[in-house]
Design an enzyme around this catalytic site. Structure first.
Site, short mmCIF file in Angstrom:
data_model
loop_
_atom_site.label_atom_id
_atom_site.label_comp_id
_atom_site.label_asym_id
_atom_site.label_seq_id
_atom_site.Cartn_x
_atom_site.Cartn_y
_atom_site.Cartn_z
N TRP A 142 -40.49 27.74 41.89
CA TRP A 142 -41.20 27.52 43.00
C TRP A 142 -42.10 26.20 42.45
O TRP A 142 -42.05 25.91 41.43
CB TRP A 142 -43.45 28.35 43.02
CG TRP A 142 -44.35 28.00 43.51
CD1 TRP A 142 -44.14 28.06 45.16
CD2 TRP A 142 -45.31 28.28 43.09
NE1 TRP A 142 -45.47 28.08 45.16
CE2 TRP A 142 -46.06 27.88 44.52
CE3 TRP A 142 -46.18 27.94 41.51
CZ2 TRP A 142 -47.82 27.48 44.57
CZ3 TRP A 142 -47.62 27.71 42.45
CH2 TRP A 142 -47.98 27.22 43.41
N ASP A 223 -46.46 34.23 34.83
CA ASP A 223 -47.03 34.27 35.98
C ASP A 223 -47.16 35.43 37.19
O ASP A 223 -45.60 35.76 37.28
CB ASP A 223 -46.26 32.86 37.28
CG ASP A 223 -47.02 32.43 38.49
OD1 ASP A 223 -47.82 33.11 38.78
OD2 ASP A 223 -46.56 31.42 39.20
N ALA A 225 -48.27 36.40 40.06
CA ALA A 225 -48.18 36.19 42.09
C ALA A 225 -48.23 37.14 43.08
O ALA A 225 -48.48 37.54 44.28
CB ALA A 225 -47.61 35.25 42.44
N LYS A 258 -51.98 37.49 47.22
CA LYS A 258 -50.94 37.69 47.84
C LYS A 258 -50.85 39.36 48.28
O LYS A 258 -50.85 40.43 49.09
CB LYS A 258 -49.02 37.79 47.32
CG LYS A 258 -49.26 36.47 46.68
CD LYS A 258 -48.92 35.35 47.91
CE LYS A 258 -48.93 34.53 46.81
NZ LYS A 258 -48.63 33.23 48.16
C1 LIG Z 1 -44.99 31.52 41.98
C2 LIG Z 1 -45.55 31.54 42.88
N1 LIG Z 1 -47.29 31.45 41.55
C3 LIG Z 1 -48.12 30.84 42.19
C4 LIG Z 1 -48.80 30.82 43.50
C5 LIG Z 1 -49.36 30.35 43.47
O1 LIG Z 1 -51.09 31.37 44.55
P1 LIG Z 1 -52.04 30.89 44.62
O2 LIG Z 1 -51.99 30.87 46.05
O3 LIG Z 1 -53.35 32.70 44.28
O4 LIG Z 1 -52.47 29.74 44.21
C6 LIG Z 1 -47.26 31.25 44.47
C7 LIG Z 1 -47.79 31.13 45.54
O5 LIG Z 1 -47.20 31.03 46.24
C8 LIG Z 1 -46.13 31.82 43.64
O6 LIG Z 1 -45.17 31.86 44.40
#
Ligand SMILES: Cc1ncc(COP(=O)(O)O)c(C=O)c1O
Length: 402
Positions: A142, A223, A225, A258
Site C-alpha cells: 500500500w 496491518d 485492514a 472496509k
Molecule cells: C493495507 C491497508 N492498510 C491500511 C489501510 C488504511 O485504512 P483506513 O482507511 O482505515 O485508514 C488501507 C486502506 O486502503 C490499506 O489498504
C-alpha cells in the site's frame, strides 16, 4: 512608510519557501478522470472500496440500524478521552484477536482514527521505544505504508515479496533480504488480503516468517485492514493470532473501514503485545500520551456504531451475514476472472479486493484511453469494481495485453 501587510505577507511566503511541491495523489486523480469520462461502458477498478453488483458502495444494514439506535439513545457527545470508546476496543479485540488473546494481560489496545491512525500511532510508539529500529516493508505494498513510518522518524527498508511476472510470492527472496535485519527491527506484514497483490502466504510460509522473527528478534507489525473479506473472520485473522502467540512482542493495526463499510468515519484500533505484563501499563501510557498529542481523541461516531453492532446479537449476526455476502461476491468475481483467460488464472487463488495485472504502464494507459477501463498505474485492480455486466468488456479489453 512601510506597508506592514506586505512585509508580513513576504515573511510568510519566505517561511514556507523551503517546501517542495508534492505530486498529487494518483488514485484521487483517477477518480476525477473517471468522473469526466462520458463513455457509458467505462469501468472503475481504481479506488479501493467495496462495490455491489450495481457499482455502489452501500451503507451496511447493521450500520444503518446501529445509527438509528444511536440517534435515539445517545445522551451526550461530551469528550471521551484519548483511548476513545473503551467498549468498542474490548469487543473488537474478540473479533480481531480471538477471545483468549483478547484477555491477555500482555496486550493493550486503543481506538484510533482508521487503520492509518493505528499504523501511525504504532510507528510513533516504536520510535519512542526503539529509536534506531528500521521497519522492513515488502514490495509492492500500500503506497501509504513507507510515508507513515518515515514521517514518524523510522527508517523504512524494502524487502522483496511478490514477483508480478510469475504472480507468486517470492519467500526465498524475502527471507534473503531479511538477513540484513537487526535485532529489534520491525517487519510490516499484511494480515490477510494483501494490498495490492491479493497474494496469500501459506501456513508454511507464515511459519517460516515467524521463525525468522523469533531467531533474529524481529518484531512483527501486522496491518489487518480487510478481516472477513478474504476467507472468513477467523480464517483471515489466523496468521495475526499465530504471530502474537508465537512471539514476545507484536503490534496489530486494525481497520473497520472496509469490513464495516465505514470508510469516511475513520474507525480503527491498535493493539500492542509486550514481552511481559509489567510492560503493559507503560505501553498503554505512552500510546495515550502520543495519541493525545496527535489527535487528542479519536472520532466517536464510527466506533460507537461498531460497538452498538457488536453488543447486540441481532446486529452482529446481520453484519456477519452481509460481510459474507460481500466476501462471496468478491470470490465469485475472482473465479469468473480466473476462468476467463489462462493469463488470469492466478487471480482465483488470491484473496481480498485487489489483484495486480501482469501488464506494464503503457497497457494501463491504453486500457484507460481506448477501453475506458480505469485502474491504478501499477496495474492494481479492485476486483469488486467488476460485475457480471462489465466482465466480458473487461476481459476483451485486457486480453490483447496478456
Ligand atoms: C493495507 C491497508 N492498510 C491500511 C489501510 C488504511 O485504512 P483506513 O482507511 O482505515 O485508514 C488501507 C486502506 O486502503 C490499506 O489498504
Amino acid at each position: 512608510m512601510t506597508d506592514l501587510a506586505s512585509v508580513d505577507r513576504r515573511a510568510a511566503l519566505d517561511g514556507f519557501g523551503a517546501l517542495a511541491p508534492q505530486a498529487p495523489d494518483a488514485l484521487l486523480g483517477l477518480i476525477a478522470l473517471y468522473r469526466d469520462d462520458s463513455r457509458a461502458e467505462k469501468i472503475d477498478l481504481g479506488v479501493g472500496v467495496f462495490r455491489d453488483d450495481a457499482g455502489l458502495t452501500p451503507v451496511m444494514r447493521a450500520v444503518k440500524a446501529a445509527e438509528a439506535i444511536l440517534l435515539r439513545e445517545q445522551e451526550s457527545k461530551s469528550y471521551l478521552g484519548p483511548e476513545g470508546d473503551i467498549g468498542y476496543a474490548e469487543l473488537l479485540a474478540d473479533v480481531a484477536l480471538g477471545r483468549e488473546l483478547a484477555r491477555s494481560p500482555r496486550i493493550v489496545g486503543v481506538q484510533t482514527p482508521g487503520g492509518t491512525g493505528a499504523l501511525r500511532l504504532g510507528a510513533e510508539l516504536l520510535r519512542r521505544a526503539l529509536p534506531g529500529a528500521s521497519i522492513w516493508i515488502g514490495s509492492p505494498t500500500w503506497p501509504n505504508h513507507a510515508p507513515i513510518f518515515q514521517e514518524a522518524g523510522l527508517q523504512a527498508r524494502a524487502h522483496r515479496f511478490y514477483d508480478v511476472a510469475s504472480a507468486q510470492i517470492d519467500l526465498a527472496a524475502m527471507l534473503e533480504d531479511l538477513e540484513a535485519a537487526a535485532e529489534g527491527d520491525v517487519l510490516l506484514l499484511h494480515g490477510c488480503c494483501h494490498n495490492p497483490t491479493g497474494a496469500s502466504l501459506s501456513t508454511e510460509q507464515w511459519q517460516s516468517i515467524t521463525d525468522v522473527c523469533a531467531v533474529k528478534g524481529i518484531i512483527p507489525f501486522i496491518d489487518l485492514a480487510y478481516q472477513g473479506l478474504g476467507d472468513g473472520l477467523d480464517e483471515d485473522a489466523w496468521a495475526s493470532r499465530a504471530l502474537f502467540e508465537a512471539l514476545p512482542n507484536a503490534l496489530l493495526a486494525y481497520s473497520c473501514d472496509k469490513n464495516f463499510g465505514l470508510y469516511r468515519e475513520r474507525v480503527g484500533a491498535l493493539w500492542v503485545q509486550s514481552a511481559c505484563a509489567e510492560q503493559s501499563e507503560p505501553v498503554r501510557g505512552n500510546m495515550l500520551a502520543l495519541a493525545r498529542s496527535i489527535w487528542s481523541m479519536p472520532p466517536d461516531h464510527g466506533a460507537a456504531i461498531v460497538r452498538t453492532i457488536l453488543e447486540r446479537d441481532d446486529l452482529r449476526n446481520d453484519w456477519m451475514a452481509e460481510l459474507a455476502e460481500m466476501r462471496n461476491r468478491i470470490n465469485m468475481l475472482r473465479q469468473m476472472v480466473a476462468q476467463s483467460h489462462p493469463g488470469l488464472a492466478f487471480i482465483g487463488a488470491q484473496r481480498g479486493m485487489f489483484a495486480m495485472l501482469p501488464i506494464d504502464k503503457n497497457a494501463v494507459t491504453s486500457l484507460r484511453a481506448e477501453q475506458g477501463i480505469y485502474m491504478a498505474g501499477n496495474g492494481r485492480i479492485n476486483i469488486a469494481g467488476l460485475s457480471k455486466q462489465n466482465m466480458s468488456n473487461f476481459v476483451a479489453g485486457l486480453a490483447p495485453h496478456l
